[in-house]
Design a protein around this motif. Structure first.
Motif, PDB file in Angstrom:
ATOM      1  N   GLY A 183     112.788  17.346  82.228  1.00 50.44           N
ATOM      2  CA  GLY A 183     112.238  18.421  81.403  1.00 50.44           C
ATOM      3  C   GLY A 183     110.722  18.404  81.418  1.00 50.44           C
ATOM      4  O   GLY A 183     110.070  19.427  81.652  1.00 50.44           O
ATOM      5  N   LEU A 184     110.147  17.213  81.188  1.00 53.33           N
ATOM      6  CA  LEU A 184     108.683  17.106  81.192  1.00 53.33           C
ATOM      7  C   LEU A 184     108.132  17.497  82.556  1.00 53.33           C
ATOM      8  O   LEU A 184     107.129  18.213  82.657  1.00 53.33           O
ATOM      9  N   ALA A 185     108.814  17.043  83.616  1.00 52.20           N
ATOM     10  CA  ALA A 185     108.288  17.270  84.962  1.00 52.20           C
ATOM     11  C   ALA A 185     108.296  18.749  85.294  1.00 52.20           C
ATOM     12  O   ALA A 185     107.318  19.292  85.802  1.00 52.20           O
ATOM     13  N   ILE A 186     109.400  19.452  84.995  1.00 51.28           N
ATOM     14  CA  ILE A 186     109.494  20.851  85.389  1.00 51.28           C
ATOM     15  C   ILE A 186     108.633  21.723  84.475  1.00 51.28           C
ATOM     16  O   ILE A 186     108.129  22.765  84.880  1.00 51.28           O
ATOM     17  N   ALA A 187     108.445  21.284  83.233  1.00 53.35           N
ATOM     18  CA  ALA A 187     107.622  22.078  82.323  1.00 53.35           C
ATOM     19  C   ALA A 187     106.142  21.939  82.673  1.00 53.35           C
ATOM     20  O   ALA A 187     105.334  22.762  82.261  1.00 53.35           O
ATOM     21  N   GLY A 188     105.812  20.912  83.443  1.00 50.16           N
ATOM     22  CA  GLY A 188     104.434  20.787  83.918  1.00 50.16           C
ATOM     23  C   GLY A 188     103.587  19.828  83.111  1.00 50.16           C
ATOM     24  O   GLY A 188     102.394  20.068  82.899  1.00 50.16           O
ATOM     25  N   ALA A 189     104.187  18.722  82.647  1.00 48.20           N
ATOM     26  CA  ALA A 189     103.404  17.742  81.904  1.00 48.20           C
ATOM     27  C   ALA A 189     102.655  16.859  82.894  1.00 48.20           C
ATOM     28  O   ALA A 189     103.194  16.507  83.934  1.00 48.20           O
ATOM     29  N   PRO A 190     101.418  16.490  82.572  1.00 50.04           N
ATOM     30  CA  PRO A 190     100.717  15.533  83.428  1.00 50.04           C
ATOM     31  C   PRO A 190     101.298  14.155  83.192  1.00 50.04           C
ATOM     32  O   PRO A 190     101.793  13.895  82.107  1.00 50.04           O
ATOM     33  N   PRO A 191     101.256  13.261  84.123  1.00 48.88           N
ATOM     34  CA  PRO A 191     100.705  13.368  85.473  1.00 48.88           C
ATOM     35  C   PRO A 191     101.825  13.552  86.502  1.00 48.88           C
ATOM     36  O   PRO A 191     102.013  12.696  87.341  1.00 48.88           O
ATOM     37  N   LEU A 192     102.573  14.628  86.405  1.00 52.55           N
ATOM     38  CA  LEU A 192     103.692  14.819  87.323  1.00 52.55           C
ATOM     39  C   LEU A 192     103.374  15.951  88.305  1.00 52.55           C
ATOM     40  O   LEU A 192     102.410  16.690  88.125  1.00 52.55           O
ATOM     41  N   ALA A 193     104.232  16.071  89.330  1.00 48.37           N
ATOM     42  CA  ALA A 193     103.905  16.918  90.478  1.00 48.37           C
ATOM     43  C   ALA A 193     103.584  18.371  90.088  1.00 48.37           C
ATOM     44  O   ALA A 193     102.604  18.951  90.546  1.00 48.37           O
ATOM     45  N   VAL A 194     104.433  18.964  89.215  1.00 50.99           N
ATOM     46  CA  VAL A 194     104.239  20.377  88.894  1.00 50.99           C
ATOM     47  C   VAL A 194     102.893  20.608  88.198  1.00 50.99           C
ATOM     48  O   VAL A 194     102.237  21.621  88.427  1.00 50.99           O
ATOM     49  N   PHE A 195     102.482  19.640  87.385  1.00 53.53           N
ATOM     50  CA  PHE A 195     101.199  19.794  86.693  1.00 53.53           C
ATOM     51  C   PHE A 195     100.063  19.956  87.700  1.00 53.53           C
ATOM     52  O   PHE A 195      99.228  20.857  87.591  1.00 53.53           O
ATOM     53  N   LEU A 196     100.087  19.086  88.697  1.00 51.82           N
ATOM     54  CA  LEU A 196      99.002  19.096  89.682  1.00 51.82           C
ATOM     55  C   LEU A 196      98.940  20.436  90.412  1.00 51.82           C
ATOM     56  O   LEU A 196      97.868  21.025  90.578  1.00 51.82           O
ATOM     57  N   SER A 197     100.125  20.957  90.831  1.00 47.80           N
ATOM     58  CA  SER A 197     100.102  22.188  91.615  1.00 47.80           C
ATOM     59  C   SER A 197      99.769  23.386  90.733  1.00 47.80           C
ATOM     60  O   SER A 197      99.049  24.297  91.149  1.00 47.80           O
TER      61      SER A 197
END
Lengths: 487, 236
Positions: free
Chosen positions: A379-393
């Motif tokens: 959930g955190l990753a797809i929602a775009g929480a740092p420091p995960l991939a989606v946040f960076l892009s």
């Protein structure tokens, strides 16, 4: 040879799984073939990243049918990656429900054919042939969506097939018009590269009509609003590993076909291809962000998030800057790895609690700590929480948008991303941490199969790593892919 | 080829195209599932006729190939595949309540056809000055009417026919503007149509077995549930 070799393992595997054999044969063959595909795709992507090319490798004349450039290699790599993780995940997940040999054959044969049809999309250079394999992806995955044969699954599969094929019919006319435009421009080979070079001589009205027909037609299959209505159904009713394929890469590989038209359309600035992309992208991202707030099924939640991410990618392309193109490519990668992880996590939750209702799942972290933590991470990753991939892009896209002076579009996009963040996290929080309503401690859930645990751990690695840094070869590949988006 | 022959071929092609449009209207309006299938077969034959006539007119062997492929795949293999895969019940079904009543549906269909005309003429002109005939506007009309059929029908067979009619429409336009597409592509597209029939036949059979109806358009259990009262839920 090395280029088309990647198509053979899934085809051979589709035949092999039909041989009646011991239990575990079909899944074993599928895992083996998808690992071979992953190795081949990595090798190809590596070669492209180092600046190599595959032109002329198959002998004269083949280049008119098969061609791989940076964009194609990137999509191939993603397909191979998700296909491999989903194949391993299937081993435990599908065996969990107790598959009959006939059902197992049906599942794995269709699985391999589906992978084959997707791999063919970035390999083929002739647009009408690409259209045919796009149709094949729908047809090969239809029986996977309806696999559980429940009323809902059949309804979802039916909607999926009818709407996707309806879109494909519109796109077919688009491809024929594109061919006519090529003819009117004085001929040439009908390939993606040939289109780009002939584009300045084409009648703008034909080019524009073709672009819109293809954008609407294939946009249906990508899940762009307002043609998205089938997507949450199909992407939630299919078995979880299939959802990972549908959401993680099928949408992306269809979007790839639309991306191929962008360099062609740059020859006709009056056609406003980028404006169309920007508007459709923002509408998709916005609608999906608000729909995310009111979902009641956690697999549908991730499906709506796919609509949102497709919107983000299209918006990034509409911004029309080199940096935004690079961001879009990065977003394609981070979405694929993250969304497939999310559906693996959702599958683990489904195995643990046996329901898709968000309201029926509470204090998951106690009932199944592993599935609960995977869901929070996903959930955190797809929602775009740092420091995960989606946040960076997403950050890269927003930065490029601001640098371009697209303040309104970038602002809207940022707002939608924030809304979607809350939409996802509210539901995930309730499912994982809220105490059960009756207060009683619920029965412990059955243990997750080993292959599911393994995939959840392995698939989390790229989500984490790509959030902190992009390795040099991947950076080169992304740059090569972004370069393919401009003339 | 003399001017008179050329004119005759063009006129015959216009006749075939006009009848093609008529069958597209028929598919929208016909209630009996079997009648829909017959209209679709007639439509495919007209498409084949148009391809053959244009083939003669332009002396194009490739268009003869298109005609042949259409002649074999749609009138013969499609009904055979349907018999093999899907329950016989789909033929006998009649649709009592469509989403729109028939006069309204036909009126909207007429509007679509007129719209297609205005869309198609500039497109055909942009391709080049040579003879294009009525194929482009009528093809686009066929595509739109097929799509419209999909939105008003509920029965499995009518929906399938709607999809195939869309493809016929795209081809009707294609044979005049994209004449030398390549035989490999044509064959692949024809095969693709057959796979569509096969997969959808299998799906209909599954729907009939597990849900007990062939009116697949009426399945509507999947949607966003109205927001449930969240009063008793703990917000974190």
């Amino acid at each position: 040879m090395s280029v088309i070799a990647i198509l053979f393992p899934p085809l051979i595997a589709a035949l092999l799984v039909c041989i009646p054999s011991r239990k575990g044969w079909a899944s074993g063959v599928t895992v083996a073939s998808s690992l071979v595909v992953l190795a081949l795709a990595t090798r190809m992507a590596w070669r492209i990243a180092e600046g190599g090319s595959f032109a002329g490798e198959l002998g004269p004349g083949w280049d008119n049918w098969i061609a791989v450039d940076g964009l194609g290699a990137l999509i191939l790599l993603l397909i191979a990656l998700v296909a491999a993780t989903a194949a391993v995940y299937s081993v435990g997940y599908m065996a969990h429900g107790g598959l009959t040999p006939a059902k197992s054959k049906l599942y794995y044969a269709n699985y391999n054919l589906f992978i084959f049809s997707m791999l063919a999309i970035p390999l083929l250079a002739e647009p009408t042939l690409v259209w045919i394999v796009v149709e094949l992806t729908t047809l090969c995955s239809a029986l996977l969506v309806s696999f559980e044969n429940t009323r809902e699954a059949l309804e979802a599969a039916w909607k999926y097939v009818v709407l996707s094929l309806m879109g494909a019919g519109v796109a077919l006319l688009g491809f024929l018009v594109l061919f006519a435009a090529m003819h009117a421009a004085g001929g040439g080979t009908y390939t993606w590269a040939g289109l780009v070079s002939a584009a300045p001589r084409m009648p703008p009205i034909l080019l524009q009509t073709a672009f819109l027909l293809i954008l609407i037609g294939l946009g249906t299959k990508v899940g762009l609003v307002p043609m998205h209505t089938w997507l949450p159904d199909a992407h939630s009713q299919a078995p979880s590993p299939v959802c990972a394929l549908l959401s993680g890469i099928e949408t992306t590989s269809i979007l790839y076909v639309i991306l191929r038209l962008f360099p062609v359309m740059q020859a006709v600035p009056a056609a406003h291809a980028q404006t169309w992309a920007l508007v459709l992208g923002l509408i998709s991202a916005g609608t999906a962000a608000f729909l995310l707030l009111q979902v009641s099924d956690y697999k549908r939640m991730f499906a709506f998030s796919t609509v949102e991410h497709m919107g983000i990618i299209l918006t990034a392309l509409g911004l029309g800057a080199a940096a935004a193109d690079y961001g879009a490519m990065q977003q394609i990668v981070s979405h694929s790895v993250t969304k497939s992880f999310c559906f693996f996590a959702a599958g683990a939750v489904l195995l643990a609690v046996g329901t898709r209702e968000i309201a029926a799942v509470r204090s998951l972290i106690r009932r199944s700590p592993f599935a609960g933590s995977a869901l929070v991470f996903g959930g955190l990753a797809i929602a775009g929480a740092p420091p995960l991939a989606v946040f960076l892009s997403e950050f890269a896209i927003l930065k490029a948008g601001l640098a371009q002076g697209h303040y309104v579009a970038t602002g809207l996009l940022a707002a939608f991303i924030v809304i979607a963040f809350f939409g996802v996290m509210v539901h995930v929080n309730r499912m994982v941490f809220a105490p059960a309503e009756n207060g009683a401690r619920e029965a412990d859930s059955p243990a997750l199969p080993f292959s599911c645990r393994l995939v959840l751990i392995v698939a989390a690695v790229p989500v984490l790593v790509l959030g902190v840094y992009v390795p040099k070869p991947l950076h080169d590949l992304l740059a090569a892919a972004a370069a393919a988006l401009t003339r | 080829m003399s001017d008179a022959t050329r004119l005759l071929l063009e006129n015959l092609n216009a006749l075939a195209a006009g009848l093609f449009l008529l069958t597209a209207f028929g598919i929208v309006a016909m209630r009996q599932a079997r009648a829909c299938l017959h209209l679709f077969i007639a439509q495919s034959l007209l498409l084949a006729a148009s391809a053959a006539l244009l083939g003669m007119r332009f002396d194009s062997g490739h268009l003869y190939g298109v005609a042949l492929v259409n002649l074999i795949s749609k009138p013969i293999i499609v009904p055979w595949l349907l018999r093999k895969t899907s329950p016989a019940e789909i033929y006998t079904r009649r649709e009592i309540d469509q989403a729109l009543n028939i006069p309204t549906a036909l009126l909207i269909a007429l509007a679509l056809a007129i719209g297609a005309y205005f869309l198609g003429i500039p497109l055909a002109n942009a391709v080049g000055p040579e003879f294009r005939g009525p194929n482009v506007p009528i093809g686009i009309a066929g595509l739109l009417l097929g799509a419209f059929t999909l939105t008003v029908r509920r029965e499995a067979l009518s929906l399938l026919i709607g999809l195939l009619a869309m493809e016929n429409g795209a081809f009707m336009a294609g044979i005049s503007i994209a004449r030398d597409l390549g035989m490999l592509v044509e064959l692949a597209i024809a095969t693709d149509g057959l796979i569509i029939v096969f997969i959808m036949g299998v799906l209909v059979r599954a729907v009939q077995k597990h849900v007990g109806t062939t009116a697949v358009g009426e399945l509507a259990s999947l949607r966003e549930a109205a927001a449930k009262p969240a009063a008793e839920e703990v917000l974190l």
